[in-house]
Each structure stands twice: as C-alpha cells, then as structure tokens.
Design a protein around this motif. Structure first.
Motif, PDB file in Angstrom:
ATOM      1  N   PHE A 142       0.847  -1.189   0.000  1.00  0.00           N
ATOM      2  CA  PHE A 142       0.000   0.000   0.000  1.00  0.00           C
ATOM      3  C   PHE A 142       0.883   1.240   0.000  1.00  0.00           C
ATOM      4  N   HIS A 143       0.541   2.192  -0.863  1.00  0.00           N
ATOM      5  CA  HIS A 143       1.252   3.461  -0.966  1.00  0.00           C
ATOM      6  C   HIS A 143       0.228   4.561  -0.709  1.00  0.00           C
ATOM      7  N   PHE A 144       0.395   5.307   0.371  1.00  0.00           N
ATOM      8  CA  PHE A 144      -0.562   6.330   0.746  1.00  0.00           C
ATOM      9  C   PHE A 144      -0.266   7.634   0.023  1.00  0.00           C
ATOM     10  N   ILE A 145      -1.280   8.177  -0.602  1.00  0.00           N
ATOM     11  CA  ILE A 145      -1.140   9.395  -1.394  1.00  0.00           C
ATOM     12  C   ILE A 145      -1.552  10.610  -0.567  1.00  0.00           C
ATOM     13  N   ASN A 146      -2.717  10.552   0.040  1.00  0.00           N
ATOM     14  CA  ASN A 146      -3.239  11.645   0.848  1.00  0.00           C
ATOM     15  C   ASN A 146      -4.119  11.085   1.950  1.00  0.00           C
ATOM     16  N   SER A 147      -4.273  11.875   3.001  1.00  0.00           N
ATOM     17  CA  SER A 147      -5.201  11.504   4.067  1.00  0.00           C
ATOM     18  C   SER A 147      -5.772  12.760   4.688  1.00  0.00           C
ATOM     19  N   HIS A 148      -6.917  12.599   5.315  1.00  0.00           N
ATOM     20  CA  HIS A 148      -7.557  13.715   6.005  1.00  0.00           C
ATOM     21  C   HIS A 148      -8.401  13.144   7.132  1.00  0.00           C
ATOM     22  N   HIS A 171       0.740  -4.790 -11.329  1.00  0.00           N
ATOM     23  CA  HIS A 171      -0.579  -4.150 -11.328  1.00  0.00           C
ATOM     24  C   HIS A 171      -0.637  -3.083 -10.243  1.00  0.00           C
ATOM     25  N   ILE A 172      -1.468  -2.085 -10.510  1.00  0.00           N
ATOM     26  CA  ILE A 172      -1.680  -1.015  -9.543  1.00  0.00           C
ATOM     27  C   ILE A 172      -3.161  -0.665  -9.560  1.00  0.00           C
ATOM     28  N   LEU A 173      -3.728  -0.489  -8.384  1.00  0.00           N
ATOM     29  CA  LEU A 173      -5.107  -0.021  -8.323  1.00  0.00           C
ATOM     30  C   LEU A 173      -5.201   1.096  -7.300  1.00  0.00           C
ATOM     31  N   ARG A 174      -6.030   2.066  -7.611  1.00  0.00           N
ATOM     32  CA  ARG A 174      -6.223   3.228  -6.739  1.00  0.00           C
ATOM     33  C   ARG A 174      -7.535   3.057  -6.001  1.00  0.00           C
ATOM     34  N   GLY A 175      -7.510   3.411  -4.741  1.00  0.00           N
ATOM     35  CA  GLY A 175      -8.719   3.319  -3.938  1.00  0.00           C
ATOM     36  C   GLY A 175      -8.734   4.350  -2.840  1.00  0.00           C
ATOM     37  N   VAL A 192      -8.508   8.151   3.431  1.00  0.00           N
ATOM     38  CA  VAL A 192      -7.173   7.887   2.895  1.00  0.00           C
ATOM     39  C   VAL A 192      -7.279   7.518   1.419  1.00  0.00           C
ATOM     40  N   LEU A 193      -6.524   8.210   0.590  1.00  0.00           N
ATOM     41  CA  LEU A 193      -6.393   7.884  -0.827  1.00  0.00           C
ATOM     42  C   LEU A 193      -5.096   7.100  -0.976  1.00  0.00           C
ATOM     43  N   TRP A 194      -5.141   5.947  -1.643  1.00  0.00           N
ATOM     44  CA  TRP A 194      -3.982   5.066  -1.722  1.00  0.00           C
ATOM     45  C   TRP A 194      -3.886   4.373  -3.068  1.00  0.00           C
ATOM     46  N   ASP A 195      -2.698   3.875  -3.337  1.00  0.00           N
ATOM     47  CA  ASP A 195      -2.456   2.956  -4.453  1.00  0.00           C
ATOM     48  C   ASP A 195      -2.038   1.624  -3.850  1.00  0.00           C
ATOM     49  N   PHE A 196      -2.529   0.563  -4.438  1.00  0.00           N
ATOM     50  CA  PHE A 196      -2.153  -0.782  -4.032  1.00  0.00           C
ATOM     51  C   PHE A 196      -1.421  -1.419  -5.203  1.00  0.00           C
TER      52      PHE A 196
END
Length: 176
Positions: A98-104, A129-133, A112-116
């Motif tokens: 998991f790669h965290f992009i932003n959080s609030h 593969h990469i998915l954003r969630g 939390v906005l993340w890429d897996f």
C-alpha cells in the motif's frame, strides 16, 4: 491564499465505464508526522504501510474485536475474519504493498487515498498491477472499529481476467 488542505475529485468507473465521483478534502499522508492525526490512525496507516504475513496479527493491538472491514469482495465484522482476509491476500498476489497518497481526518473519521501495487500472472496486462482506492476509517476509544475500502473491482480485477475481459469488452461496446 495557500492552504494545506486541497480539494480532490476522485473518479471511479464501474465495469461498464460509468463514472462516479467522490469529492473530499485531503491533506498529505503523514505516517506518524502530523499533529492533526490521532495516534491510532497513525499506527493503523503504519500497520498497512509495512504489512507482511508476519505482521498481520498486529491488527489485534489496534483494532476492536468487532472490527468491521469492507472491500469489493468482503464484508466481515470481526478482527479475526479481517486477519484471515489479509493473510489470504499474501497467498493470492505477490509483493502486495500500500502506498498512501493523501489523508484527512475530520470529525473522528480518517479518509485515505492510496495505491495498491501487486504482482499477478493470472491477470491480463503483465505481471505488475496497480489499483487506486480510498478508505474511510473510524475509531472509537483508541481502537479502529471500521475500515471501508472503495475501489473499482471491475476495472482492476474482473476486466483483467481473460474470459471475463471479453464479456466486459462486449458489454462496453453495447452500453457505451
């Protein structure tokens, strides 16, 4: 005027290409560096950011026994069931991260906005593969009580399964 909080419009599309939008304000993900985020949320993001098969059991320290976890494939209401799902992830895909992009954090809720990222030779499009969630996470009395994931399983999984990808392609042509 400059603000640390920015407004993001996150687009999700379903299996047939219909688009949905989620708009929220997000701050850069902190992973232990931000004063505004509760310590339990920092611990929880650190847990997912460094998740391994050996560390999955550490969920016991930060989540309640009745922990509610939801993603496009699961809806469980116990910490032990969630632990089983996380362990299964390591058997299903290789190198999950998991790669965290932003959080609030606002009103006791963490967004939390993340890429897996993961590796799988079973899906079309190559092994990487990469998915954003996005996740919505709730805490109560210092324990995580709920984690709901929002991501497009049609686009990121079903459309990459060889037989299903043909059917989905035909549906897109008919409905698009």
């Amino acid at each position: 005027m400059f603000s640390l909080t920015q407004l993001y419009r996150v687009a999700f599309s379903d299996i047939c290409g219909f688009h949905y939008y989620l708009t929220c304000s997000l701050r850069p993900a902190c992973l232990g560096r931000c004063d505004y985020m509760k310590a339990i949320y920092q611990s929880y993001l650190n847990y997912f950011g460094s998740l391994t098969p050996e560390s999955v059991s550490q969920l016991d320290e930060i989540a309640s026994e009745s922990f509610h976890f939801v993603d496009p494939f699961n809806d469980v209401r116990s910490r032990s069931q969630a632990t089983h799902i996380f362990l299964k992830m390591f058997k299903t895909v290789k190198d999950p991260k998991f790669h965290f992009i932003n959080s609030h954090e606002e009103s006791g809720t963490l967004y939390v906005l993340w890429d897996f990222t993961f590796r799988s030779r079973l899906l079309l499009g190559g092994p990487d593969h990469i998915l954003r969630g996005m996740s919505v996470i709730q805490e109560h009395n210092g324990k995580i009580i709920e984690h709901i994931d929002y991501w497009d399983s049609g686009k990121h999984i079903y459309a990459k399964i060889p037989v299903l990808s043909l059917i989905i392609g035909m549906l897109r042509k008919v409905l698009g």
